[in-house]
Design a protein around this motif. Structure first.
Motif, PDB file in Angstrom:
ATOM      1  N   SER A  64      40.218  21.130  99.418  1.00  0.00           N
ATOM      2  CA  SER A  64      41.043  20.452  98.402  1.00  0.00           C
ATOM      3  C   SER A  64      41.849  19.281  98.983  1.00  0.00           C
ATOM      4  O   SER A  64      42.392  18.476  98.217  1.00  0.00           O
ATOM      5  CB  SER A  64      41.988  21.461  97.753  1.00  0.00           C
ATOM      6  OG  SER A  64      42.971  21.914  98.691  1.00  0.00           O
TER       7      SER A  64
ATOM      8  N   ASP B 137      38.509  26.912 100.645  1.00  0.00           N
ATOM      9  CA  ASP B 137      38.725  26.139  99.422  1.00  0.00           C
ATOM     10  C   ASP B 137      39.990  25.294  99.542  1.00  0.00           C
ATOM     11  O   ASP B 137      40.050  24.155  99.043  1.00  0.00           O
ATOM     12  CB  ASP B 137      38.825  27.061  98.211  1.00  0.00           C
ATOM     13  CG  ASP B 137      37.483  27.680  97.837  1.00  0.00           C
ATOM     14  OD1 ASP B 137      36.438  27.153  98.287  1.00  0.00           O
ATOM     15  OD2 ASP B 137      37.473  28.694  97.107  1.00  0.00           O
TER      16      ASP B 137
ATOM     17  N   GLN C 143      42.412  15.773 100.431  1.00  0.00           N
ATOM     18  CA  GLN C 143      41.683  14.488 100.420  1.00  0.00           C
ATOM     19  C   GLN C 143      42.035  13.675 101.666  1.00  0.00           C
ATOM     20  O   GLN C 143      42.589  12.580 101.588  1.00  0.00           O
ATOM     21  CB  GLN C 143      42.009  13.697  99.147  1.00  0.00           C
ATOM     22  CG  GLN C 143      41.326  14.253  97.909  1.00  0.00           C
ATOM     23  CD  GLN C 143      41.489  13.356  96.707  1.00  0.00           C
ATOM     24  OE1 GLN C 143      42.596  13.197  96.180  1.00  0.00           O
ATOM     25  NE2 GLN C 143      40.382  12.753  96.263  1.00  0.00           N
TER      26      GLN C 143
ATOM     27  N   LYS D 154      36.098  13.478  99.195  1.00  0.00           N
ATOM     28  CA  LYS D 154      35.893  14.763  98.517  1.00  0.00           C
ATOM     29  C   LYS D 154      35.071  15.693  99.398  1.00  0.00           C
ATOM     30  O   LYS D 154      33.958  15.358  99.813  1.00  0.00           O
ATOM     31  CB  LYS D 154      35.188  14.561  97.174  1.00  0.00           C
ATOM     32  CG  LYS D 154      35.016  15.875  96.389  1.00  0.00           C
ATOM     33  CD  LYS D 154      34.473  15.620  95.009  1.00  0.00           C
ATOM     34  CE  LYS D 154      34.281  16.924  94.240  1.00  0.00           C
ATOM     35  NZ  LYS D 154      35.527  17.714  94.126  1.00  0.00           N
TER      36      LYS D 154
END
Length: 340
Positions: free
Chosen positions: A239, A235, A241, A264
């Motif tokens: 996150s 995760d 970018q 994304k």
């Protein structure tokens, strides 16, 4: 006072009656001695007495009766409640008649029959005639011997439960001297690791210890803790970018210009956690995850913009640092460990 039908009791007849009574008493006494000698003062009685001491947890009395040597190890199963528990599975105990030993007329063997956790078993004891007491009663003593022992082996943990008693392990091993017959069960359960109960029945002395090797399995809590840390790591990667998140297995190459605000990452499938014990440590099998990247690319020659969706599978590994209560997962991406 005499009656017409009465017969005078002469001294001779009275003496005869007393003599017969004395003979009867003597016969009964001899019979009593013989019966007592065959029961209370027999080799079989000594074996029954030994088993009674064991069932009552009287290890000191049992050891004194046997005159046995005790091998090195943890003596926890030789007395008290733990000894009682080693005997709780022994039922229907009975003994055969003593048998003479050809090579030595002073020796007798006694075979005991019993059930150990419901299974028919037997043990044989050797006793030696040790003279008489009170001139009539035979005395029997167990032949000197060395008690058997049980070696318990387990990895990952430093203690296990044996018949409900926790005992320490040294380098994953512990040796326990035991009486026979005995039923021993070993297991352990911690937050991260456990082992199903394994048991042995000890029925006789032996040169080599009887072994109980416990198979360690990771618990659901252990696997869940690893899964949580792996998900947190991925995760964190998603996150970022950027096209190549730092310290992550994700990467996308393009010659076009990309506005970072359009980047994304999304995790489609998290890895399946597969833990195994190898070469003295717990290791994770290689991990695979599927992720989708959405972004907008701008052609450097024409300036045209195009929205893209790229789905791919990525592989990585992770190192584990474990204890019975804690686990740390350190992902390895691009051949380097990733600090978390």
């Amino acid at each position: 006072m005499k009656t017409p039908n009465s017969t005078p009791i002469t001294a001779t007849r009275l003496a005869l009656r007393w003599t017969l009574a004395a003979v009867a008493v003597l016969v009964l006494a001899v019979a009593g001695v013989i019966i007592a000698n065959r029961t209370l003062f027999s080799p079989s009685h000594e074996v029954k007495l030994l088993q009674r001491y064991l069932a009552d947890g009287e290890g000191a009395k049992a050891l004194g009766l046997m005159k046995a040597q005790v091998p090195e190890g943890d003596a926890v199963a030789l007395n008290g409640e733990v000894l009682k528990r080693t005997q709780s599975g022994i039922t229907d105990f009975s003994v055969d008649k003593p048998q003479e030993v050809e090579r030595d007329s002073e020796l007798r063997t006694v075979t005991a029959h019993y059930k150990a956790t419901g299974v028919e078993q037997q043990s044989t004891y050797t006793l030696r005639h040790a003279g008489k007491s009170w001139l009539f009663f035979d005395q029997w003593e167990f032949e000197p011997s060395t008690l058997p022992s049980v070696k318990i082996k387990a990895n990952t943990v430093n203690e296990v439960a044996v018949n409900e008693q926790k005992i320490p392990l040294v380098a994953g091993v512990s040796s326990l001297p035991v009486f026979y017959p005995s039923v021993l069960d070993a297991s352990f359960s911690t937050k991260n690791f456990s082992a199903d109960t394994r048991g042995v029945v000890v029925t006789k002395p032996a040169k080599d210890p009887v072994e109980i090797s416990l198979k360690t399995q990771p618990t659901k809590a252990f696997v869940a803790a690893i899964n949580t840390q792996v998900k947190k790591y991925l995760d964190g990667c998603a996150s970022q970018q950027v096209l190549m998140p730092s310290g992550c297995p994700f990467a996308y190459n393009t010659s076009a210009r990309v506005d970072s605000s359009t980047i994304k990452w999304n995790i489609n499938n998290y890895p399946t956690i597969d833990v195994s014990y190898y070469n003295g440590a717990w290791v994770l099998s290689p991990l695979k995850t599927t992720a989708t990247l959405t972004l907008t690319e701008q052609d450097l020659r024409t300036g045209a913009k195009e929205k893209k969706t790229v789905k791919d599978t990525y592989s990585f590994t992770a190192d584990l640092t474990t204890s019975t209560t804690e686990v740390s997962v350190v992902p390895v991406a691009g051949g380097e460990q990733v600090a978390q």
